[in-house]
Write a protein that holds these residues in place. Structure first.
Motif, PDB file in Angstrom:
ATOM      1  N   SER A   1       0.843  -1.197   0.000  1.00  0.00           N
ATOM      2  CA  SER A   1       0.000   0.000   0.000  1.00  0.00           C
ATOM      3  C   SER A   1       0.878   1.247   0.000  1.00  0.00           C
ATOM      4  CB  SER A   1      -0.920   0.005   1.217  1.00  0.00           C
ATOM      5  OG  SER A   1      -0.157   0.056   2.403  1.00  0.00           O
ATOM      6  N   TYR A   2       0.294   2.335  -0.476  1.00  0.00           N
ATOM      7  CA  TYR A   2       0.991   3.615  -0.544  1.00  0.00           C
ATOM      8  C   TYR A   2       0.091   4.690   0.050  1.00  0.00           C
ATOM      9  CZ  TYR A   2       3.807   1.296  -4.102  1.00  0.00           C
ATOM     10  OH  TYR A   2       4.629   0.434  -4.758  1.00  0.00           O
ATOM     11  N   TYR A   3       0.731   5.725   0.571  1.00  0.00           N
ATOM     12  CA  TYR A   3      -0.035   6.904   0.947  1.00  0.00           C
ATOM     13  C   TYR A   3      -0.372   7.671  -0.315  1.00  0.00           C
ATOM     14  CZ  TYR A   3       1.203   6.236   5.845  1.00  0.00           C
ATOM     15  OH  TYR A   3       1.349   5.739   7.106  1.00  0.00           O
ATOM     16  N   GLU A   4      -1.525   8.309  -0.317  1.00  0.00           N
ATOM     17  CA  GLU A   4      -1.953   9.067  -1.490  1.00  0.00           C
ATOM     18  C   GLU A   4      -0.953  10.164  -1.824  1.00  0.00           C
ATOM     19  OE1 GLU A   4      -5.759  11.668  -3.081  1.00  0.00           O
ATOM     20  OE2 GLU A   4      -5.888  10.614  -1.185  1.00  0.00           O
ATOM     21  N   LYS A   5      -0.389  10.804  -0.792  1.00  0.00           N
ATOM     22  CA  LYS A   5       0.564  11.896  -1.034  1.00  0.00           C
ATOM     23  C   LYS A   5       1.821  11.381  -1.744  1.00  0.00           C
ATOM     24  CE  LYS A   5       2.863  11.567   3.403  1.00  0.00           C
ATOM     25  NZ  LYS A   5       3.459  12.240   4.512  1.00  0.00           N
ATOM     26  N   ASP A   6       2.270  10.149  -1.431  1.00  0.00           N
ATOM     27  CA  ASP A   6       3.442   9.586  -2.096  1.00  0.00           C
ATOM     28  C   ASP A   6       3.151   9.275  -3.562  1.00  0.00           C
ATOM     29  OD1 ASP A   6       4.799   9.707   0.323  1.00  0.00           O
ATOM     30  OD2 ASP A   6       4.281   7.643   0.862  1.00  0.00           O
ATOM     31  N   LEU A   7       1.977   8.723  -3.816  1.00  0.00           N
ATOM     32  CA  LEU A   7       1.572   8.425  -5.188  1.00  0.00           C
ATOM     33  C   LEU A   7       1.429   9.714  -5.994  1.00  0.00           C
ATOM     34  CD1 LEU A   7       0.753   6.231  -7.181  1.00  0.00           C
ATOM     35  CD2 LEU A   7      -1.580   6.452  -6.336  1.00  0.00           C
ATOM     36  N   GLU A   8       0.805  10.719  -5.386  1.00  0.00           N
ATOM     37  CA  GLU A   8       0.626  12.009  -6.070  1.00  0.00           C
ATOM     38  C   GLU A   8       1.971  12.655  -6.379  1.00  0.00           C
ATOM     39  OE1 GLU A   8      -0.914  16.362  -4.729  1.00  0.00           O
ATOM     40  OE2 GLU A   8      -2.220  14.685  -4.231  1.00  0.00           O
ATOM     41  N   ALA A   9       2.885  12.630  -5.416  1.00  0.00           N
ATOM     42  CA  ALA A   9       4.206  13.231  -5.626  1.00  0.00           C
ATOM     43  C   ALA A   9       4.967  12.512  -6.735  1.00  0.00           C
ATOM     44  CB  ALA A   9       5.009  13.192  -4.329  1.00  0.00           C
ATOM     45  N   ALA A  10       4.871  11.185  -6.786  1.00  0.00           N
ATOM     46  CA  ALA A  10       5.561  10.418  -7.827  1.00  0.00           C
ATOM     47  C   ALA A  10       4.982  10.734  -9.202  1.00  0.00           C
ATOM     48  CB  ALA A  10       5.458   8.929  -7.533  1.00  0.00           C
ATOM     49  N   ILE A  11       3.668  10.863  -9.300  1.00  0.00           N
ATOM     50  CA  ILE A  11       3.033  11.177 -10.588  1.00  0.00           C
ATOM     51  C   ILE A  11       3.442  12.579 -11.053  1.00  0.00           C
ATOM     52  CG2 ILE A  11       0.815  11.665 -11.700  1.00  0.00           C
ATOM     53  CD1 ILE A  11      -0.346   9.351 -10.017  1.00  0.00           C
ATOM     54  N   ILE A  12       3.433  13.541 -10.141  1.00  0.00           N
ATOM     55  CA  ILE A  12       3.804  14.916 -10.498  1.00  0.00           C
ATOM     56  C   ILE A  12       5.260  14.988 -10.932  1.00  0.00           C
ATOM     57  CG2 ILE A  12       4.163  17.237  -9.556  1.00  0.00           C
ATOM     58  CD1 ILE A  12       1.560  16.787  -7.968  1.00  0.00           C
ATOM     59  N   THR A  13       6.132  14.295 -10.195  1.00  0.00           N
ATOM     60  CA  THR A  13       7.550  14.282 -10.557  1.00  0.00           C
ATOM     61  C   THR A  13       7.754  13.676 -11.932  1.00  0.00           C
ATOM     62  OG1 THR A  13       8.201  14.130  -8.247  1.00  0.00           O
ATOM     63  CG2 THR A  13       9.831  13.445  -9.876  1.00  0.00           C
ATOM     64  N   HIS A  14       7.083  12.546 -12.205  1.00  0.00           N
ATOM     65  CA  HIS A  14       7.206  11.884 -13.507  1.00  0.00           C
ATOM     66  C   HIS A  14       6.677  12.781 -14.617  1.00  0.00           C
ATOM     67  CE1 HIS A  14       7.641   8.481 -16.192  1.00  0.00           C
ATOM     68  NE2 HIS A  14       6.436   8.735 -16.654  1.00  0.00           N
ATOM     69  N   LEU A  15       5.568  13.441 -14.369  1.00  0.00           N
ATOM     70  CA  LEU A  15       4.989  14.343 -15.366  1.00  0.00           C
ATOM     71  C   LEU A  15       5.908  15.533 -15.628  1.00  0.00           C
ATOM     72  CD1 LEU A  15       2.567  14.931 -17.158  1.00  0.00           C
ATOM     73  CD2 LEU A  15       1.511  16.096 -15.233  1.00  0.00           C
ATOM     74  N   GLN A  16       6.506  16.062 -14.567  1.00  0.00           N
ATOM     75  CA  GLN A  16       7.435  17.185 -14.723  1.00  0.00           C
ATOM     76  C   GLN A  16       8.654  16.770 -15.552  1.00  0.00           C
ATOM     77  OE1 GLN A  16       9.077  18.596 -11.047  1.00  0.00           O
ATOM     78  NE2 GLN A  16       9.890  20.445 -11.957  1.00  0.00           N
ATOM     79  N   GLU A  17       9.202  15.604 -15.271  1.00  0.00           N
ATOM     80  CA  GLU A  17      10.358  15.119 -16.040  1.00  0.00           C
ATOM     81  C   GLU A  17       9.987  14.925 -17.502  1.00  0.00           C
ATOM     82  OE1 GLU A  17      11.574  11.602 -14.003  1.00  0.00           O
ATOM     83  OE2 GLU A  17      12.410  12.709 -12.309  1.00  0.00           O
ATOM     84  N   PHE A  18       8.798  14.416 -17.757  1.00  0.00           N
ATOM     85  CA  PHE A  18       8.342  14.207 -19.124  1.00  0.00           C
ATOM     86  C   PHE A  18       8.217  15.534 -19.871  1.00  0.00           C
ATOM     87  CE2 PHE A  18       4.698  14.080 -22.064  1.00  0.00           C
ATOM     88  CZ  PHE A  18       5.213  13.204 -22.997  1.00  0.00           C
ATOM     89  N   LEU A  19       7.630  16.536 -19.216  1.00  0.00           N
ATOM     90  CA  LEU A  19       7.466  17.841 -19.859  1.00  0.00           C
ATOM     91  C   LEU A  19       8.817  18.494 -20.136  1.00  0.00           C
ATOM     92  CD1 LEU A  19       4.387  19.241 -17.937  1.00  0.00           C
ATOM     93  CD2 LEU A  19       4.462  18.428 -20.297  1.00  0.00           C
ATOM     94  N   LEU A  20       9.773  18.304 -19.232  1.00  0.00           N
ATOM     95  CA  LEU A  20      11.105  18.857 -19.462  1.00  0.00           C
ATOM     96  C   LEU A  20      11.802  18.174 -20.636  1.00  0.00           C
ATOM     97  CD1 LEU A  20      12.326  19.332 -15.786  1.00  0.00           C
ATOM     98  CD2 LEU A  20      11.738  21.115 -17.431  1.00  0.00           C
ATOM     99  N   GLU A  21      11.494  16.901 -20.856  1.00  0.00           N
ATOM    100  CA  GLU A  21      12.078  16.180 -21.991  1.00  0.00           C
ATOM    101  C   GLU A  21      11.556  16.720 -23.322  1.00  0.00           C
ATOM    102  OE1 GLU A  21      11.479  11.981 -21.740  1.00  0.00           O
ATOM    103  OE2 GLU A  21      12.541  11.816 -19.838  1.00  0.00           O
ATOM    104  N   LEU A  22      10.377  17.308 -23.303  1.00  0.00           N
ATOM    105  CA  LEU A  22       9.794  17.815 -24.554  1.00  0.00           C
ATOM    106  C   LEU A  22      10.541  19.039 -25.064  1.00  0.00           C
ATOM    107  CD1 LEU A  22       5.994  17.371 -23.821  1.00  0.00           C
ATOM    108  CD2 LEU A  22       7.458  15.947 -25.268  1.00  0.00           C
ATOM    109  N   GLY A  23      11.262  19.681 -24.176  1.00  0.00           N
ATOM    110  CA  GLY A  23      12.125  20.764 -24.634  1.00  0.00           C
ATOM    111  C   GLY A  23      11.594  22.153 -24.357  1.00  0.00           C
ATOM    112  N   ASN A  24      12.440  23.099 -24.697  1.00  0.00           N
ATOM    113  CA  ASN A  24      12.155  24.508 -24.469  1.00  0.00           C
ATOM    114  C   ASN A  24      11.014  24.964 -25.385  1.00  0.00           C
ATOM    115  OD1 ASN A  24      12.540  26.923 -23.269  1.00  0.00           O
ATOM    116  ND2 ASN A  24      14.359  27.496 -24.421  1.00  0.00           N
ATOM    117  N   GLY A  25      10.108  25.746 -24.845  1.00  0.00           N
ATOM    118  CA  GLY A  25       9.047  26.297 -25.652  1.00  0.00           C
ATOM    119  C   GLY A  25       7.778  25.466 -25.673  1.00  0.00           C
ATOM    120  N   PHE A  26       7.770  24.334 -24.994  1.00  0.00           N
ATOM    121  CA  PHE A  26       6.548  23.515 -24.959  1.00  0.00           C
ATOM    122  C   PHE A  26       5.673  23.984 -23.814  1.00  0.00           C
ATOM    123  CE2 PHE A  26       3.984  20.010 -23.418  1.00  0.00           C
ATOM    124  CZ  PHE A  26       3.374  19.606 -24.590  1.00  0.00           C
ATOM    125  N   SER A  27       4.392  24.108 -24.060  1.00  0.00           N
ATOM    126  CA  SER A  27       3.445  24.439 -22.991  1.00  0.00           C
ATOM    127  C   SER A  27       2.158  23.667 -23.226  1.00  0.00           C
ATOM    128  CB  SER A  27       3.166  25.937 -22.961  1.00  0.00           C
ATOM    129  OG  SER A  27       2.510  26.334 -24.136  1.00  0.00           O
TER     130      SER A  27
END
Length: 68
Positions: free
Chosen positions: A41-67
């Protein structure tokens, strides 16, 4: 994608009412891409933080100028 497709289809066709949530929720959830430790089992806050971190890394991979 459910393990018990017959029950899900019966509920969808109104042939039976679900007794509990396990009858209609997909199981298991695949979260390997989040890099979390294997636990039962996981705490919701840990799952949420992992999803946000993964999403942030993905958006940074898309490069400069992506929104979005």
């Amino acid at each position: 994608m459910s393990n018990d497709q017959g029950s899900v289809l019966a509920v969808a066709n109104q042939e039976q009412q679900p007794i509990n949530a396990k009858q209609i929720i997909k199981d298991p959830m695949y979260l390997e891409f989040l890099g979390l430790k294997r636990e039962s089992s996981y705490y919701e806050k840990d799952l949420e933080a992992a999803i946000i971190t993964h999403l942030q890394e993905f958006l940074l991979e898309l490069g400069n100028g992506f929104s979005y």
